[in-house]
Write an enzyme that holds these catalytic residues in place. Structure first.
Site, PDB file in Angstrom:
ATOM      1  N   ARG A  70      11.713 -24.468 -68.109  1.00 39.11           N
ATOM      2  CA  ARG A  70      12.283 -24.356 -69.226  1.00 39.11           C
ATOM      3  C   ARG A  70      11.314 -23.874 -70.259  1.00 39.11           C
ATOM      4  NH1 ARG A  70      13.828 -30.379 -70.198  1.00 39.11           N
ATOM      5  NH2 ARG A  70      14.582 -30.240 -68.645  1.00 39.11           N
ATOM      6  N   TYR A  94      69.952 -11.914 -34.413  1.00 41.00           N
ATOM      7  CA  TYR A  94      70.145 -10.983 -35.565  1.00 41.00           C
ATOM      8  C   TYR A  94      68.941 -11.289 -36.681  1.00 41.00           C
ATOM      9  CZ  TYR A  94      74.964 -10.346 -33.803  1.00 41.00           C
ATOM     10  OH  TYR A  94      75.784 -10.188 -32.814  1.00 41.00           O
ATOM     11  N   LYS A 108      65.354  -4.961 -45.211  1.00 44.89           N
ATOM     12  CA  LYS A 108      65.847  -6.190 -45.056  1.00 44.89           C
ATOM     13  C   LYS A 108      65.243  -7.398 -44.264  1.00 44.89           C
ATOM     14  CE  LYS A 108      70.270  -7.486 -43.839  1.00 44.89           C
ATOM     15  NZ  LYS A 108      71.860  -7.887 -44.137  1.00 44.89           N
ATOM     16  N   TYR A 112      24.130 -13.359 -55.361  1.00 45.98           N
ATOM     17  CA  TYR A 112      24.315 -11.948 -55.252  1.00 45.98           C
ATOM     18  C   TYR A 112      23.384 -11.058 -56.318  1.00 45.98           C
ATOM     19  CZ  TYR A 112      27.292  -7.657 -54.998  1.00 45.98           C
ATOM     20  OH  TYR A 112      27.961  -6.395 -54.559  1.00 45.98           O
ATOM     21  N   ASN A 159      72.370 -11.380 -47.076  1.00 45.76           N
ATOM     22  CA  ASN A 159      72.814  -9.962 -47.434  1.00 45.76           C
ATOM     23  C   ASN A 159      71.975  -9.578 -48.984  1.00 45.76           C
ATOM     24  OD1 ASN A 159      74.314  -9.273 -45.198  1.00 45.76           O
ATOM     25  ND2 ASN A 159      75.594 -11.029 -45.919  1.00 45.76           N
ATOM     26  N   GLU A 174      88.051  -8.459 -35.789  1.00 47.74           N
ATOM     27  CA  GLU A 174      87.615  -8.430 -37.161  1.00 47.74           C
ATOM     28  C   GLU A 174      88.481  -8.578 -38.471  1.00 47.74           C
ATOM     29  OE1 GLU A 174      84.084  -7.939 -37.304  1.00 47.74           O
ATOM     30  OE2 GLU A 174      84.317  -8.847 -35.374  1.00 47.74           O
ATOM     31  N   ARG A 187      72.467  -4.147 -50.215  1.00 51.43           N
ATOM     32  CA  ARG A 187      72.817  -5.214 -51.220  1.00 51.43           C
ATOM     33  C   ARG A 187      71.337  -5.925 -51.604  1.00 51.43           C
ATOM     34  NH1 ARG A 187      77.509  -8.823 -49.256  1.00 51.43           N
ATOM     35  NH2 ARG A 187      77.052  -7.539 -47.233  1.00 51.43           N
TER      36      ARG A 187
END
Ligand code: UD1
Ligand code: CA
Length: 458
Positions: free
Chosen positions: A442, A104, A22, A389, A229, A156, A15
């Site tokens: 300059r 979990y 997940k 650089y 989820n 359950e 999902r």
């Protein structure tokens, strides 16, 4: 604490609608599983086992990099045959003579404090359940208690009777079980239930049958045991997490313009009376001193800022250390390796990188300072560029104390600008500049008085 932690993380997470497994989905920019691992380490677990399935290789390589200072035992559960089966495959990794805490990978917000009191209230020789009272417990396993209020079983939702479904005390899934009991019971689990799964929750009945104590502790804050989820739940937990972080900062003395418009993605400490305006994003290890002002829309990553500093709007600071009484931005970009001493000013549209800027120096406008060592009391004019650089290598620019760099100057590194030197505006300086002298490259200004503007041909 002599404790095994088993983290179940084998679920596919269909999902989530994502290519990312997940448990790698980010909460505060860190994988869900990482949060659960951190809680385990906070509990000083001696042995942490992760049961993985789908996308397991990706999970391992990402997570091991983030927790390189700990060892994780990885156990593959190739087929997801149920939570009981998942813990069973972890059995060979468990240290005997201890308790095992089951967490979990997709339940990231449970706190160390909640788990500590859960552990304290659970009999070492028995088993404990963390339960939750829910107005709408649909989908959860229900806690069945007898007339003495003792836990008898977990049923359950799919196996429950209508009457049992009216029970509002639900199983969070988090359990603490004597390891020897797990080793005894799990191999005997059956799967004759409506889902054909090996239910971890069936061990409750086994415990009752053997007169082993089962204690249920009810969690105070249901958000702590909320799982993820889909991406809607993920964003809800993110907001919840952020709210808590913001509250912690305020309790420690920070002032937030809007506690719901700050994002903390790491280990952040802010000193007393520092004001943080809206939309700050603070990542990694961030230390901000006392009495600072952080303007709106600032991003600060792995950096420290001294006391009494002002960071104006839309400034980005990364891997840098700014001294006390700094004034930075708006729209400044402080890149990695910038170190400033106290009272340094870096103004709008200035980019700095890998440079040290000493006390009281100013780089106020539209400038790039890279690979530079800038002394005290230096003034860098608008539009100054350190040409660090050459297309192959980086070179250093060293600027002495009290030097004054005129606007629109290119400093071609490697280069030394002496103490007290002045560089005339518009110069391209490629040779060292003498101290206390004016250097100017300059072109000479001329005026042609008899010059005429071109006219349009007819
Ligand atoms: C489980 C509990 C239920 C509880 C609910 C809380 C069981 C039988 N039921 O139900 O009582 O109210 O959690 O959310 O334990 N997992 C594996 N391997 C598997 C199966 C699951 O690693 O074979 C992991 C999943 O990744 C997930 C977690 O275990 O993180 C829970 O699995 P899930 O299938 O969502 O359990 P529920 O049916 O919701
Ligand atoms: Ca579930």
């Amino acid at each position: 604490m002599d404790l095994n932690v088993v983290i179940l993380a084998a679920g596919k997470g269909t999902r989530m609608k994502s290519t990312l497994p997940k448990v790698l989905q980010p909460l505060a920019k860190k994988p869900l599983l990482s949060h659960v691992l951190e809680i385990s380490y906070d509990l000083k677990a001696t042995n942490v086992v992760v049961v993985y399935g789908h996308g397991g290789e990706a999970v391992q390589s990402v997570v091991e990099k983030l927790h390189s200072e700990h060892t994780i035992a990885w156990v593959e559960q190739a087929e997801q045959l149920g939570t009981g089966h998942a813990v069973k495959v972890a059995l060979p990794e468990l240290t005997a003579g201890t308790q095992t805490l089951i967490l979990y990978g997709d339940v990231p917000l449970v706190t160390e404090q909640t788990l500590r009191s859960f552990i304290e209230s659970t009999d070492e020789e028995g088993c404990g359940l963390l339960t939750v009272q829910l107005d709408n417990p649909k989908g959860y396993g229900r806690i069945i208690r007898n007339s003495d209020n003792q836990v008898e079983a977990i049923v359950e939702e799919k196996d429950a009777t209508d009457l049992q479904r009216q029970i509002t005390e639900a199983n969070t899934g988090i359990m603490l079980v004597n390891t020897a009991l797990l080793q005894k019971w799990l191999p005997t689990l059956g799967n004759s239930n409506s889902q054909g799964e090996y239910y971890l929750t069936d061990i409750v009945k086994m415990a009752r049958d053997e007169h082993i104590s089962v204690q249920a502790s009810i969690v105070q804050d249901p958000m702590e045991v909320e799982g993820v989820n889909d991406k809607v739940q993920l964003s809800q937990l993110e907001r919840r997490y952020q709210k808590k972080q913001a509250e912690n900062l305020m309790r420690n003395g920070a002032i937030l313009a809007d506690a719901s418009r700050i994002d903390i993605r790491g280990d952040v400490a802010i000193g007393e009376d520092t004001f943080v305006d809206v939309n700050a994003v603070l990542e990694g290890r961030v230390r901000i001193g006392k009495n600072c002002q952080i303007g709106p829309n600032c991003t600060i990553i792995n950096s420290s800022i001294g006391d009494n500093s002002v960071i104006h709007a839309n400034t980005v600071i990364q891997d840098s250390s700014l001294g006390d009484t700094a004034e930075i931005g708006p729209f400044a970009r402080i890149r990695p390796g910038t170190v400033t001493e106290s009272r340094v000013k870096i103004g709008n549209f200035v980019e700095t990188k890998k440079s040290h800027i000493d006390e009281g120096s100013k780089v106020n406008h539209l400038t790039y300072v890279g690979d530079a060592e800038i002394g005290k009391g230096v003034n860098i004019g608008a539009g100054t560029i350190t040409c660090n650089y050459d297309g192959v290598n980086k070179h250093k620019t060293v600027i002495g104390d009290k030097a004054f760099i005129g606007s629109n100057t290119s400093l071609v590194a490697p280069l030394n600008i002496g103490e007290g030197a002045t560089i005339g505006a518009g110069s391209t300086v490629s040779k060292d500049a003498k101290e206390n002298a004016l250097t100017v490259t300059r072109a000479k200004q001329i005026t042609l008085s008899d010059w005429q503007r071109p006219v349009k041909k007819t």
